[in-house]
Design an enzyme around this catalytic site. Structure first.
Site, PDB file in Angstrom:
ATOM      1  N   SER A   1       7.031  14.841 -65.719  1.00 16.41           N
ATOM      2  CA  SER A   1       6.061  13.740 -65.670  1.00 16.41           C
ATOM      3  C   SER A   1       6.774  12.395 -65.894  1.00 16.41           C
ATOM      4  O   SER A   1       7.636  12.031 -65.096  1.00 16.41           O
ATOM      5  CB  SER A   1       4.965  13.993 -66.701  1.00 16.41           C
ATOM      6  OG  SER A   1       3.918  13.094 -66.499  1.00 16.41           O
TER       7      SER A   1
ATOM      8  N   ASP B   1      -2.697  19.970 -60.322  1.00 18.74           N
ATOM      9  CA  ASP B   1      -2.350  18.997 -61.368  1.00 18.74           C
ATOM     10  C   ASP B   1      -3.324  17.823 -61.246  1.00 18.74           C
ATOM     11  O   ASP B   1      -3.379  17.165 -60.209  1.00 18.74           O
ATOM     12  CB  ASP B   1      -0.892  18.568 -61.100  1.00 18.74           C
ATOM     13  CG  ASP B   1      -0.350  17.599 -62.140  1.00 18.74           C
ATOM     14  OD1 ASP B   1      -1.159  16.909 -62.789  1.00 18.74           O
ATOM     15  OD2 ASP B   1       0.890  17.526 -62.257  1.00 18.74           O
TER      16      ASP B   1
ATOM     17  N   HIS C   1      -0.529  20.546 -64.861  1.00 17.40           N
ATOM     18  CA  HIS C   1       0.513  19.640 -65.340  1.00 17.40           C
ATOM     19  C   HIS C   1       1.170  20.130 -66.633  1.00 17.40           C
ATOM     20  O   HIS C   1       2.032  19.462 -67.196  1.00 17.40           O
ATOM     21  CB  HIS C   1      -0.141  18.255 -65.563  1.00 17.40           C
ATOM     22  CG  HIS C   1       0.842  17.106 -65.607  1.00 17.40           C
ATOM     23  ND1 HIS C   1       1.570  16.718 -64.501  1.00 17.40           N
ATOM     24  CD2 HIS C   1       1.207  16.254 -66.615  1.00 17.40           C
ATOM     25  CE1 HIS C   1       2.346  15.677 -64.836  1.00 17.40           C
ATOM     26  NE2 HIS C   1       2.148  15.383 -66.112  1.00 17.40           N
TER      27      HIS C   1
END
Lengths: 608, 282
Positions: B149, B226, B260
């Site tokens: 991320s 995600d 995620h």
């Protein structure tokens, strides 16, 4: 003899050393001289040390000490060489003599033995006939004596009877009484008359001549004669074929004779045995006169059976023919098909043509590392291969030279032309019989073309192994569960599928669309180049930013891995993890017209 | 630069440790996690730097990603730093989860009050490698970088801004084009000010467009489910387009059904470590 050789050598060596000593002494003398005048030259004529200006050698060639020593050394070594050559010759001669000695000794021994045997036989025969005759004689003797005795007895009895009669007649004659005399005299008189009228046989009842039997000594005479006369030889015995004695056009034939036989020459006969002898008339018989008990017959057919027999002849006559032996010429060497040979890191599958019209018994494969230094590489063999292909285990990262022999009962053929096999990578070829009719292969078999002009379906011929829908072809890997790597060169806009498939993958479905194939697919869409990693119709969603132009495919049965790489960038693209239950083959397909070029024999890049 | 060991646990034949030190770059005490494979006991090992995402500390990766087994097998040291300075008492530092503490964005801040402490870019590319190389059996020539991320963004910019420094780079669900997404715009305007040209120095997509240097081989995994992908925080398509144009090799895998979380990272961490090992152990 050997001891003698050694001694003679010692003698020579001693002589040599004595010479050396003599030289040394001379040299010593020279050195002593040099206390007064150091010699600085050598007279090549008188062969002594001297001074450069010595009056005694004015007309001789004087040499400086260095060259002189060199020259004399050369002469010495030359003479030594000659001498040692002579020693070798003498040794050879001595060993020749030794052989001859042994042979002559043996021959005489055999002669003596023969002579003794023959005379023993004659003596035996004579003593036998002596015994027979002595027995006959004894029998004759006892028979004659017996008969004479009988006659003697008989004679005595008659004499007794006559005497008795005379006594009775005298008794009657003395009778005073006349009446009684007359009464008795008549019967006596009758008997005396009777008696005296009987003629007495006083001759011997038997012949007294000796019965001399004729002695038959003809057999003895024959035996005595045969000591010096040769019998005709008996039939020789054919020896069975000896391994490695035949070639593809010749046979080395051996036979033996009985040791008693003397043979002047042999006649060898041979004839080809045809496989279907019932169909064809018997082959012609060939013939050859031979002095020895072996012969090489040439100009024969390869991989063929011949029957051979032999007769022996000497001055007396010809022997009966030997039993017939069957010999076989070795096959012609096989012919390796280099395009059909495939290899990997640790194995190679070698294929060949028999090279013979008749079936052979088996094949032998020989391989060795091709090294610059040939003496260091041992040749290994795989024997008793029943068919025209062989899978052979090899060491990785080596070069090998592989040849094949065909073998029958006669022995192995010559080596085939060799094939070079490298175990640095995966080498395989495409299986043309699996190719879709629209797919053509280049002459080297490594480039696949899907040409623009579409064949009408009626012009296509499909077999069971041909891909019918997908314009595809399979490759032919070594059939072992190892590691393999190959690369495919593609054009930017070519739509293709490359990967692996089970040998029996469905020919009427698309590669990757079933459970029996795994492949990377490239699709050109108006917006981008799309890549799929297809198995059983499913693909993960993968984006690749740089189009691979050289795709590396890595197959590892043990690890259960099939991975795809951008070989130019060494970029990993995708890995299938799967247990391959059966043998898989590389597969290639074109989804639109274009070409794929296969690169084989490459080592897998180190990062794989 | 004294190191204080905070914890040490044997793990996959090696040791998972946490150290604390005074950072000269960040002017505060910082913690980092380091996994030492068994091979590190006898020889120098390459180092894989892991940059975590928003709100994370050095703990998240080492407790959730399951990277130690693969690192042990490949003989790779894994260093996972914290995601921002902590305890600097900057006003507003703790106000939001996507800015300030736990959200350093791997940039060197130029704006007050952040510019003294929020120098995560220099910390992860300079100070931390120096510290690691001088205190552990690390091969200074062999380092690589990855992250998740915000950390994926960090990994990509570190690699793109320092051609040749990292032997390999990969990312999980990275923020690929921060100047185009809400998270990036908030962070960059806070740390770097309003001049958007300075933002471009920390944007992977922009950096990719001008990259020149040794060939990179970038592996990116992205969960299809995600929520930040669908809310346009990550924008991988922009990076893929830039890399396609510049012919930077990327394999981008859109993994069906994954979100995620660290569950997603756990699922593919082995592929990433293998990807790094290919270059680190070459």
């Amino acid at each position: 003899m050997e001891a003698y050789d050694a001694r003679s050598l010692c003698v020579i060596a001693e002589e040599l050393s004595e010479e050396d000593e003599a030289d040394d002494e001379e040299a010593f003398v020279m050195v002593q001289d040099s206390h007064t005048h150091t010699p600085d030259a050598f007279c090549s004529h008188c062969r002594v040390l001297t001074h450069s200006g010595a009056a005694a050698h004015t007309r001789h060639t004087l040499l400086a000490l260095g060259p002189a020593a060199q020259q004399i050394k050369e002469e010495l070594s030359h003479s030594r060489g000659k001498l040692s050559q002579k020693i070798v010759e003498m040794e050879n001669f001595a060993s020749n003599l030794e052989e001859i000695f042994i042979t002559v000794e043996e021959n005489f021994g055999r002669q003596e033995q023969n002579l003794e045997q023959h005379y023993n036989e004659v003596l035996q025969t004579l003593s036998q006939s002596h015994e027979t005759r002595a027995a006959a004689l004894g029998e004759q003797k006892s028979r004659a004596l017996e008969r004479l005795y009988g006659e003697l007895l008989c004679c005595g009895q008659t004499l007794d009877a006559s005497k008795q009669l005379i006594e009775r007649a005298q008794g009657v004659h003395r009778q005073r009484d006349q009446r009684a005399f007359l009464q008795a005299v008549m019967s006596i008189m009758k008997r005396v008359e009777q008696f005296s009228s009987k003629e007495v046989d006083l001759k011997l009842g038997m012949s007294l001549d000796f019965d001399v039997p004729t002695t038959d000594l003809s057999d003895v005479r024959q035996m005595m004669d045969s000591i010096n006369v040769l019998p005709a030889p008996s039939a020789p015995v054919m020896n069975p074929q000896i391994c490695n004695s035949a070639t593809d056009t010749s046979l080395h034939v051996c036979w033996s004779l009985f040791s008693d036989d003397t043979v002047e020459f042999y006649e060898l006969y041979w004839r080809l045995i045809s496989d279907d002898c019932t169909m064809e008339p018997l082959q012609d018989v060939s013939q050859l006169k031979v002095k020895e008990t072996h012969c090489t017959v040439s100009d024969l057919l390869p991989n063929a059976q011949y029957e051979l027999w032999v007769t022996a002849t000497n001055t007396t006559g010809i022997s009966p023919a030997s039993e017939r032996a069957v010999y076989m010429t070795v096959p012609s060497p096989p012919v390796i098909r280099p395009r059909q040979c495939v290899s990997s890191l640790d194995a190679a599958l070698i294929r060949w043509d028999s090279g013979n019209t008749n079936p052979v018994e088996s094949y032998t494969l020989e391989f060795r590392e091709s090294d610059t230094d040939r003496s260091n590489t041992a040749t290994e063999s795989v024997v008793a291969i029943p068919s025209c292909e062989c899978l052979v285990q090899l060491q990785p990262w080596k070069h090998y030279i592989i040849s094949v022999r065909a073998v029958n009962t006669g022995g192995p053929s010559d080596l085939s032309e060799p094939v070079d096999i490298s175990t640095a990578g995966t080498c395989f070829h495409l299986l043309e019989d699996t190719a879709h009719p629209s797919l053509s292969l280049s002459a080297d078999g490594l480039t696949m073309f899907y040409l623009d002009e579409d064949l009408p379906l009626s012009h296509m011929t499909f077999s069971d192994s041909t891909f019918a829908r997908c314009v595809a072809v399979l490759g032919d890997l070594v059939p072992i569960r190892g590691q393999y790597y190959w690369e495919i060169e593609v054009d930017e806009d070519t739509e293709y599928r490359v990967g692996v498939a089970y040998e029996d993958t469905q020919r009427n479905s698309y590669l990757g669309g079933n459970k029996t194939s795994w492949c990377m697919r490239h699709i050109v869409t108006p917006s981008r180049h799309k890549y799929e990693f297809l198995h059983n119709g499913w693909t993960p969603d993968v984006r690749i930013t740089v189009q691979p132009r050289l795709i590396g495919v890595f197959l590892d049965y043990g690890g259960g891995i099939l991975s795809f790489w951008n070989a130019a960038l060494r970029q990993h693209l995708h890995t299938f993890s799967c247990r391959f239950l059966h043998r898989v083959q590389p597969c290639f397909a074109l989804d639109n017209p274009g070409a794929l070029r296969l690169h084989t024999g490459l080592p897998a890049p180190p990062m794989i | 630069m004294a190191l204080t060991q905070v914890s040490s646990n044997k793990c996959s034949d090696g040791y998972q440790k946490v150290f604390e030190h005074d950072s000269s770059e960040l002017k505060c005490k910082m913690k980092f996690a380091i996994y030492l494979p068994p091979k590190a006991e006898s020889s120098k090992c390459p180092v894989f730097y892991w940059l975590s995402g928003l709100t994370c500390t050095e703990q998240n990766f080492i407790t959730k990603a399951g990277s130690q087994q693969a690192a042990s097998e490949h003989g790779i040291i894994i260093v996972a730093p914290d995601t921002s300075p902590r305890g600097c008492n900057i006003e507003g530092e703790e106000e939001s989860w996507d800015f300030g503490t736990g959200a350093g964005f791997y940039v060197n801040a130029t704006q007050e009050p952040w510019k003294t402490n929020y120098r995560m870019y220099s910390y992860v590319t300079e100070e931390l490698p120096r510290l690691i190389n001088s205190n552990f059996p690390a091969d200074p020539e062999k380092m690589s970088i990855s992250g998740h991320s915000m950390g994926g963004h960090g990994a990509l910019i570190c690699a793109l801004k320092n051609p040749g420094k990292y032997k390999a780079v990969s990312a999980f669900a990275p923020i690929c084009n921060p100047i185009q997404c809400a998270w990036g715009q908030k962070a960059f305007s806070g740390y770097l000010g309003s001049d958007k040209s300075t933002w471009e120095l920390y944007d992977a997509t922009v950096l990719a467009e001008s990259y020149s240097g040794p060939e990179l081989d970038i592996l990116i995994d992205q969960g299809r489910d995600d929520q930040f992908l669908s809310s346009s925080q990550l924008l991988p398509d922009n990076l893929i387009a830039a890399c396609s144009k510049k012919k930077i090799p990327v394999v981008f895998r859109l993994q069906q059904g994954y979100d995620h979380s660290y569950f997603f990272i756990f699922s593919f961490i082995n592929d990433h470590i293998k990807h790094h090992a290919k270059y680190l152990n070459a």
